[in-house]
Motif scaffolding. Structure first.
Motif, mmCIF file in Angstrom:
data_model
loop_
_atom_site.group_PDB
_atom_site.id
_atom_site.type_symbol
_atom_site.label_atom_id
_atom_site.label_comp_id
_atom_site.label_asym_id
_atom_site.label_seq_id
_atom_site.Cartn_x
_atom_site.Cartn_y
_atom_site.Cartn_z
ATOM 1 N N LEU B 446 28.300 11.460 -38.063
ATOM 2 C CA LEU B 446 27.796 11.732 -36.729
ATOM 3 C C LEU B 446 26.855 12.929 -36.784
ATOM 4 O O LEU B 446 27.251 14.021 -37.167
ATOM 5 C CB LEU B 446 28.956 12.032 -35.794
ATOM 6 N N GLU B 447 25.626 12.680 -36.425
ATOM 7 C CA GLU B 447 24.681 13.785 -36.448
ATOM 8 C C GLU B 447 24.254 14.100 -35.034
ATOM 9 O O GLU B 447 24.074 13.207 -34.219
ATOM 10 C CB GLU B 447 23.466 13.425 -37.305
ATOM 11 N N LEU B 448 24.133 15.363 -34.803
ATOM 12 C CA LEU B 448 23.740 15.781 -33.463
ATOM 13 C C LEU B 448 22.241 15.934 -33.406
ATOM 14 O O LEU B 448 21.619 16.413 -34.349
ATOM 15 C CB LEU B 448 24.403 17.113 -33.118
ATOM 16 N N GLU B 449 21.688 15.498 -32.316
ATOM 17 C CA GLU B 449 20.258 15.703 -32.162
ATOM 18 C C GLU B 449 20.032 16.899 -31.246
ATOM 19 O O GLU B 449 20.954 17.372 -30.582
ATOM 20 C CB GLU B 449 19.597 14.447 -31.597
ATOM 21 N N THR B 450 18.864 17.390 -31.285
ATOM 22 C CA THR B 450 18.552 18.537 -30.452
ATOM 23 C C THR B 450 17.374 18.184 -29.565
ATOM 24 O O THR B 450 16.246 18.096 -30.041
ATOM 25 C CB THR B 450 18.210 19.752 -31.321
ATOM 26 N N VAL B 451 17.677 17.898 -28.335
ATOM 27 C CA VAL B 451 16.608 17.602 -27.389
ATOM 28 C C VAL B 451 16.814 18.458 -26.158
ATOM 29 O O VAL B 451 17.936 18.857 -25.857
ATOM 30 C CB VAL B 451 16.607 16.116 -26.978
ATOM 31 N N PRO B 452 15.744 18.767 -25.489
ATOM 32 C CA PRO B 452 15.916 19.532 -24.252
ATOM 33 C C PRO B 452 16.444 18.649 -23.138
ATOM 34 O O PRO B 452 16.061 17.475 -23.038
ATOM 35 C CB PRO B 452 14.502 20.015 -23.948
ATOM 36 N N CYS B 654 36.437 16.264 -31.591
ATOM 37 C CA CYS B 654 35.507 16.232 -32.731
ATOM 38 C C CYS B 654 34.103 16.608 -32.285
ATOM 39 O O CYS B 654 33.428 17.413 -32.938
ATOM 40 C CB CYS B 654 35.481 14.850 -33.361
ATOM 41 N N LEU B 655 33.697 16.039 -31.152
ATOM 42 C CA LEU B 655 32.335 16.308 -30.684
ATOM 43 C C LEU B 655 32.177 17.783 -30.350
ATOM 44 O O LEU B 655 31.181 18.414 -30.725
ATOM 45 C CB LEU B 655 32.030 15.459 -29.455
ATOM 46 N N VAL B 656 33.170 18.316 -29.651
ATOM 47 C CA VAL B 656 33.088 19.725 -29.264
ATOM 48 C C VAL B 656 32.995 20.597 -30.505
ATOM 49 O O VAL B 656 32.189 21.532 -30.580
ATOM 50 C CB VAL B 656 34.307 20.119 -28.407
ATOM 51 N N GLU B 657 33.796 20.248 -31.512
ATOM 52 C CA GLU B 657 33.764 21.063 -32.724
ATOM 53 C C GLU B 657 32.442 20.907 -33.451
ATOM 54 O O GLU B 657 31.913 21.855 -34.026
ATOM 55 C CB GLU B 657 34.946 20.714 -33.622
ATOM 56 N N LEU B 658 31.915 19.701 -33.427
ATOM 57 C CA LEU B 658 30.582 19.489 -34.022
ATOM 58 C C LEU B 658 29.528 20.326 -33.321
ATOM 59 O O LEU B 658 28.572 20.798 -33.931
ATOM 60 C CB LEU B 658 30.187 18.020 -33.922
ATOM 61 N N MET B 659 29.710 20.497 -32.024
ATOM 62 C CA MET B 659 28.725 21.248 -31.261
ATOM 63 C C MET B 659 28.989 22.745 -31.356
ATOM 64 O O MET B 659 28.389 23.522 -30.630
ATOM 65 C CB MET B 659 28.758 20.818 -29.801
#
Lengths: 153, 918
Positions: B446-452, B654-659
Motif C-alpha cells: 500500500l503506497e500513499l500518494e500525496t495530493v493536495p 494500518c492506514l493511520v500508521e502508514l500516514m
C-alpha cells in the motif's frame, strides 16, 4: 442609500417592463444570474457580442436581399438561423419571434416577405439595443452609487 | 491470473529460503556443531574424573602414611628415651652400689661389708633395681696375692666353668653377691674373654660398660651385664688411664634383664599393641645382635623407625627399631570421600550431558518450529494474496455489471429489482475493496500518494454519506420519539489549513470507517467529529486546549446561546464534551490576535488530530484490547446484529500508521466510544495548489463575505456557512415526506436543506434558489439537481463548439458556474484539432449547424480515431472487456431543433446525447 434604493427600484421596474413587453424573456434573467464576481461584465459582454453579431448578420441579409433576381435564400436562411440562435441565447424574445417568421419566408423563397421581416428585425434590434443600453446604464449607476444589482424574478 | 499466482508463489518460496538461511545461520551454535562429539566428551569426562579421584585417593593415602610414620617415630622415640632413662637409673644404682662398696669395704679398715651384709643390703634395696636380676662384686686380685686371698676367703678362685682358675696375671673373683646370684661367688670374672674385655674397658674409662646381649643363666631372658669399676683410693680430678688401672680395687657387676626391662616399659605405655619394638646391639654394624624382640615376627615392614639408644657405654651402640604390628589399614574415609567425589562428578557430568542434549533437542525443535512458522506465514501470505487476487478479479467484472445494470429502459418493477441488485453489488464491492486493502497492507504494497485536497470538503462528503443512513436509522428505530436518533456534526478548527497535501482517498477511508462504525452502533445521541491541529511538541492531552479551536469571531452568535451540546447524552471521553468545546472557543476568542509563526509552519508538516465521538453501545471492556485485530468484532452476535466483517478498524489502524499517526480510543460500554487518531500532513504550498486547483473538489467561494443568520434551536451544528438574507431556507434535521410536501406548499419548494448541514448541499440549494444554471438537457447524461452537477462538472475540462459567439459565451458561462474549465472553439475543424488523442476533455458540447463542418461531420472522424486507438489497446488487453473502449469523449449535440430526426441523426454519428439549445 435612498438614491441606491430608487435606482434599484427603477432598475427592477424597467427590467420588469422589458419582460412584460416581450423584449426579453427568462433566458436574460438566467444570464444575469450567471454574472458574478468572477465575470462582472458578463451580461454586457454577451450583449455586445450579440449586437455585433446582429449587425453583421443584418448587413449580410440586407446585401443578399438587395438583388432583384437570384436571391441566395440559402445564405439568408443560414444568417437568419444564426440570428435566431444568438437572440435566443440572450433572451431577445421579440427578435427571435421575428426570426422564426423570417425563416418560414426564406423557406418559401418569398423575397417580399423576407424584406418585410428584415425591416422588422432591424427595427426590433435597434429598439432592443436602446432598451438594453438604458438598462446597462442604470446598472452602472447603481454600481457607481455603491449598490448591488437586484435580482429580478 | 495463473501467471500472477505463479509469481506470487515464486516470491513466497524465495521468502522461505531467505528465512531458512537466516535460521541456520542463527542456529549454528557451538553445541550444535559439536553434537557428534558429545558421547565421547562424556566418556572423556568420566575418565578424567576417574583419574582425578585416584590421584586424590593416593594423595590422601600418602598423607595418612606420613602421619602414621610421624606417630610411629614419636612413639619410637618416646620408648627409646624412656628405655634409656630407666637404663640410666639402673646404671646409677649400680654406680651407687659401687660407691658403697668402695666406701665401706675399702675406705673403712676393717671392712664394714662382708658377704652377708652385702647380700642383705642388696636384697633389701632390690626394689631400686627391678631390672637387675642381681649384683655382685668382684675384687681385683693380682697373681701374687692369690694365695693370700684364697686363704683369707677359704675358697679357690674358679673360672666360669667352675674349675679352679689357671694361672693368670690378674683375677677378679666375685666376693660379694646378691643372694639371687650367689652361684657366681668365687668365679673369676676375668676368665671369660668378653668379661675380661669389659672389665678392662670399665676400669680404664671409669664408666659402666655393657656386654653384648646374651641369655641370662636364670631366666633365659636376653640380658646384658653391666660392669662398674670400684677404685681403692680417691682419684685425682682428671685421672689418666694408668692412674685408673692402678687405683682399681674391684668391679661391681649386674645383669640387666633387657627383655623384662623393655617388656615392662612397653607395658606402661599406651599403644604398645599397635607397634612392634626391636632393640639391637649394633656395635658390630654388619651383624646386629638382638637384645629384644623377635627377628622373624610378622609386622609391617613398610614403615620402620629407628631410634638411637645410649646406655652410657661409649663402646656399645644400640638402636631401637619400631614398626607397626599390622599393615596400614585401608583408609575408609579417604575411599568414601573419593567415591563420593567421583559419584558427584559423574552426576555433574550426567547433568551437563543431559542439559546439552536438552539444548540440542530444544534447538532442533526451535528450528523445526521456525520452519513451520515460516511456512505458516508463507501460507498466510499466499492466502492473503489469493484473497486479494480473487477479490480483484471479482471487482472488475462486478464494476462492469453494476455500471450496466441500470443502463437500459426498464419497467418500474425491473428498475426496482435492478436498483436493489445495484445496492447489494455496491455493498459487495465495498467489502471486496476492504479485503483488497487488507491484502495490500499485509503485503506491504500500500503506497500513499500525496495530493493536495481540502479537508473540510472531505468531512462534508463523508458526513453527507452517513447523514442519510443515520437519518433512516433514526426513523426506523423510533419513529415516535423525536430525539431518539443520532445527530451528526463535524467541527473543524480554523487553524487547520484549508488545503493539505496527503492521501485523500485513504484519509477519506479512515474517516468513513470510523464514522461508519459510529453510525452503525449508535441509535441515539450524537456522533461528533472534531478536527484540530495537534502540535507535535506537546503531548496530545495538553494540546487540546491550545489547538482545538473554532472559527473565530463569527461564531459569537453560537457562543452566546450555547447550551448543552446536542442531545444531552453523555460521551465516553469527557474531553470532547460540549462544555470544554465552548471553553475552547472562548479561549480562542481571547487570544485570537496572537501572532502565528507562519514561516515556520509553512515549511514543515503538521499533525492533524481527529476524534470521532459517539454515544453508541460502546465496546465491552474484555474485547477492548483486540479491537484492532483483523476479523475481530466485539462478539459473534455483533456481526449478526450489525453486520460487517470486522476488518475495518484493523485497516484503519494500518492506514493511520502508514500516514505517520496513531489511533486510540476510549470507550465505555453503554455510554459511547471516542476514537482519536492523528495523521501527518504536509502543508500545501501555493504553487502546487494553483496547479491542481482545477482538479480538486472544492466548495465555491462565491459566498464569502455574505452575512447570514442561522436559526436553530441547538447551536453547534452550523459551521458558519452563510446565506443571502432575502431567501428563506428551511433547515430541517429530519423531515418526512409529508412534512416536505407541506413545506413545499408553504413556498419552500426545493429550498429545504436536510441536516446535517453540508457546505456543498448549501451551495447547491443556494444555486437552486437563486436560479443559477438552469439548463435543460436531453439524453442519458442528464441529471437533475445542481449538487450532482456541481460534483459532476467541477474541475472538468469541457469543450464548447459553437460558431455563434453569443451562444458560445452564454454556454461557457453557465458551465463555468459549475466549476468546469471551459474551452471554446468556433468551428468543427478547430474542435477536431483539440480532440486529437490523447485528449483530456471530459465532454464536448457541439453545435450541429456550423459553417464549414457541422457537428455531425466533426463527430465522425473523432469516433473513427477513437475506435482505432481502442482496437489497438484492446488487442493487448482483454481484461478491460467489462468496460467500453478506453477512449470515448462524450459528445453532446446542441441544437435548437427538437425534431427527433436530428436527435437520431446525432446518435447515428455516435454522439452521446443532445442538448436542446435555446
Amino acid at each position: 442609500m435612498d438614491v441606491v434604493n430608487q435606482l434599484q427600484r427603477q432598475f427592477i421596474d424597467y427590467s420588469a417592463s422589458l419582460h412584460r413587453e416581450g423584449f426579453l424573456d427568462d433566458q436574460f434573467t438566467q444570464l444575469q444570474k450567471l454574472q458574478d464576481d468572477n465575470s462582472p461584465d458578463f451580461v454586457v459582454e454577451v450583449a455586445s457580442l450579440f449586437f455585433e453579431d446582429c449587425e453583421k448578420l443584418i448587413n449580410n441579409m440586407a446585401r443578399a436581399l438587395e438583388q432583384q433576381q437570384g436571391v441566395d435564400f440559402k445564405q439568408v436562411d443560414a444568417s437568419v438561423h444564426q440570428l435566431k440562435g444568438s437572440s435566443s441565447s440572450i433572451g431577445a424574445m421579440r427578435v427571435k419571434d421575428v426570426c422564426i417568421a423570417f425563416r418560414s419566408f426564406c423557406e418559401a423563397q418569398n423575397r417580399e416577405g423576407c424584406l418585410r421581416c428584415l425591416q422588422q428585425v432591424t427595427h426590433e434590434y435597434s429598439l432592443l439595443k436602446n432598451k438594453l443600453q438604458t438598462l446597462f446604464r442604470l446598472q452602472q449607476q447603481i454600481l457607481a452609487a455603491g449598490g448591488s444589482i437586484p435580482v429580478v424574478e | 491470473m495463473g501467471l500472477k499466482l505463479q509469481q506470487s508463489h515464486h516470491h513466497q518460496s524465495v521468502a522461505v529460503k531467505g528465512n531458512e538461511q537466516m535460521g541456520t545461520k542463527r542456529g549454528y551454535t557451538f553445541i550444535q556443531s559439536n553434537r557428534d562429539w558429545l558421547p565421547k566428551l562424556i566418556l572423556l569426562w568420566v575418565m578424567v574424573m576417574g583419574f582425578i579421584s585416584t590421584w586424590i585417593y593416593k594423595k590422601m593415602d600418602a598423607d595418612n602414611n606420613v602421619r602414621r610414620e610421624e606417630v610411629l617415630s614419636s612413639m619410637c622415640d618416646q620408648r627409646a628415651r624412656m628405655l634409656q632413662d630407666q637404663f640410666s637409673v639402673s646404671v646409677n644404682h649400680v654406680h651407687a652400689l659401687a660407691l658403697l662398696v668402695a666406701t665401706f669395704h675399702y675406705y673403712k679398715n676393717p671392712s664394714a661389708i662382708d658377704q652377708e651384709t652385702f647380700a642383705e643390703y642388696t636384697a633389701r634395696a632390690a626394689f631400686e633395681r627391678p631390672l637387675l636380676s642381681g649384683v655382685a662384686y668382684a675384687e681385683t686380685v693380682v697373681h701374687s696375692g692369690r694365695e693370700k686371698f684364697e686363704k683369707q676367703h677359704g675358697w679357690t678362685i674358679k673360672t666360669m666353668q667352675r674349675e679352679p682358675s689357671r694361672l693368670r696375671d690378674e683375677y677378679a673373683p666375685v666376693i660379694f653377691s646378691q643372694e639371687t646370684i650367689s652361684y657366681i661367688e668365687s668365679l673369676d670374672m676375668m676368665s671369660g674373654e668378653e668379661d675380661r674385655e669389659n672389665i678392662v674397658r670399665a676400669r680404664a674409662t671409669g664408666k659402666a660398660v655393657l656386654t653384648s646381649p646374651f641369655r641370662l643363666l636364670g631366666s633365659h631372658h636376653l640380658g646384658v651385664v653391666l660392669t662398674f669399676p670400684v677404685y681403692k683410693s680417691k682419684l685425682p680430678p682428671k685421672p689418666t688411664m694408668e692412674e685408673r688401672i692402678v687405683a682399681t680395687a674391684g668391679y661391681l657387676g649386674g645383669a640387666i634383664d633387657v627383655e623384662s626391662l623393655v617388656e615392662n616399659l612397653l607395658g606402661q605405655l599406651a599403644g604398645n599393641q599397635a607397634i612392634l619394638v626391636n632393640v639391637y646391639d649394633i656395635t658390630n654394624s654388619s651383624d646386629p645382635l638382638v637384645m629384644y624382640g623377635h627377628q622373624n615376627q610378622d609386622g609391617d615392614w613398610a614403615v620402620v623407625h629407628e631410634s638411637k639408644l645410649d646406655f652410657g657405654d661409649p663402646f656399645r651402640k644400640h638402636q631401637m627399631i619400631c614398626r607397626y604390628h599390622q599393615k596400614a589399614p585401608t583408609s575408609w574415609t579417604a575411599l568414601t570421600n573419593v567415591f563420593l567425589f567421583f559419584v558427584i562428578c559423574l552426576l555433574v557430568g550426567y547433568i551437563l550431558y543431559g542439559a546439552v542434549i536438552h539444548i540440542v533437542k530444544v534447538e532442533d525443535d526451535f528450528r523445526e518450529m521456525q520452519e513451520l512458522k515460516v511456512r505458516a506465514e508463507a501460507a498466510d501470505v499466499a492466502k492473503s494474496q489469493f484473497l486479494g487476487t480473487v477479490s480483484h478479479e471479482i471487482r472488475t467484472p462486478m464494476n462492469g455489471m453494476l455500471a450496466l445494470l441500470l443502463d437500459t429502459d426498464l419497467s418500474s418493477t425491473q428498475r426496482g429489482y435492478a436498483q436493489t441488485a445495484q445496492v447489494c453489488g455496491k455493498a459487495l464491492i465495498t467489502l471486496i475493496n476492504e479485503v483488497i486493502d487488507r491484502a495490500k497492507i499485509e503485503a506491504g504494497k500500500l503506497e500513499l500518494e500525496t495530493v493536495p485536497f481540502n479537508i473540510r470538503s472531505i468531512f462534508d462528503n463523508v458526513l453527507s454519506l452517513f447523514s442519510e443512513k443515520s437519518r433512516n436509522k433514526g426513523v426506523e428505530v423510533s419513529r415516535d420519539k423525536t430525539n431518539r436518533k443520532p445527530s451528526l456534526a463535524v467541527f473543524v478548527s480554523d487553524k487547520v489549513p484549508e488545503m493539505v497535501m496527503g492521501d485523500l482517498g485513504r484519509f477519506r477511508q479512515i474517516i468513513t470507517n470510523l464514522v461508519g462504525n459510529s453510525v452503525k452502533f449508535t441509535e441515539r445521541g450524537h456522533i461528533f467529529v472534531k478536527v484540530h491541529l495537534a502540535e507535535s511538541t506537546q503531548p496530545v492531552a495538553d494540546t487540546k486546549v491550545e489547538t482545538c479551536l473554532n472559527g473565530g469571531s463569527d461564531e459569537g452568535l453560537l457562543i452566546s446561546s450555547a447550551c448543552q451540546f446536542k442531545t444531552g447524552y453523555e460521551a465516553a471521553d469527557e474531553r470532547n464534551s460540549w462544555d470544554s468545546f465552548r471553553h475552547l472557543v472562548v479561549d480562542e476568542e481571547l487570544r485570537y490576535d496572537a501572532p502565528i509563526n507562519t514561516i515556520d509552519e509553512a515549511s514543515r508538516g503538521f499533525t492533524l488530530m481527529v476524534s470521532v465521538e459517539d454515544t453508541g453501545i460502546g465496546i465491552p471492556l474484555i474485547v477492548q484490547d483486540r479491537v484492532f485485530t483483523p476479523f475481530m468484532q466485539a462478539d459473534s452476535s455483533t456481526s449478526r446484529n450489525y453486520g460487517g466483517t470486522g476488518i475495518g478498524l484493523s485497516i484503519t489502524k494500518c492506514l493511520v500508521e502508514l500516514m505517520g499517526g496513531h489511533i486510540s480510543f476510549i470507550s465505555r460500554p453503554q455510554v459511547g466510544s471516542t476514537f482519536s487518531f492523528t495523521t501527518v500532513f504536509k502543508r500545501c504550498n501555493k504553487a502546487s495548489y494553483n496547479d491542481t486547483k482545477k482538479s480538486i473538489v472544492e466548495l465555491p467561494s462565491g459566498f464569502k463575505g455574505l452575512k447570514a443568520i442561522v436559526v436553530d434551536g441547538k447551536p453547534g451544528k452550523q459551521n458558519g456557512h452563510l446565506f443571502k438574507l432575502p431567501k428563506v431556507i428551511l433547515l430541517a434535521k429530519n423531515i418526512t415526506n409529508v412534512e416536505l410536501e407541506k413545506a413545499k406548499a408553504a413556498g419552500f419548494a426545493d429550498t429545504v436543506i436536510m441536516k446535517p448541514m453540508r457546505a456543498s448541499m448549501a451551495v447547491a440549494c443556494l444555486q437552486q434558489v437563486l436560479g443559477i444554471g438552469k439548463k435543460r438537457q436531453a439524453g442519458k447524461d442528464m441529471l437533475n439537481g445542481s449538487p450532482v452537477l456541481q460534483g459532476l462538472l467541477c474541475g472538468k475540462k469541457i469543450l464548447v463548439v459553437d460558431d455563434n459567439m453569443a451562444h458560445q459565451r452564454v454556454f461557457a458561462g453557465a458551465l463555468k458556474k459549475f466549476g468546469a474549465a471551459v474551452e471554446c472553439r468556433e468551428s468543427g475543424k478547430a474542435a477536431l484539432k483539440l480532440l486529437q488523442l490523447p485528449c483530456c476533455f471530459y465532454a464536448c458540447f457541439m453545435d450541429i449547424q456550423m459553417p464549414e463542418m457541422d457537428g455531425f461531420e466533426a463527430t465522425h472522424p473523432i469516433r473513427m480515431m477513437e475506435s482505432k486507438a481502442n482496437e489497438q489497446m484492446n488487442g493487448g488487453m482483454d481484461e478491460d472487456s467489462g468496460r467500453k473502449g478506453e477512449w470515448h469523449v462524450p459528445i453532446l449535440a446542441m441544437t435548437a431543433d427538437v425534431i427527433h430526426a436530428t436527435y437520431d441523426a446525432g446518435l447515428k454519428c455516435r454522439m452521446d446525447g443532445c442538448v436542446e439549445a435555446l
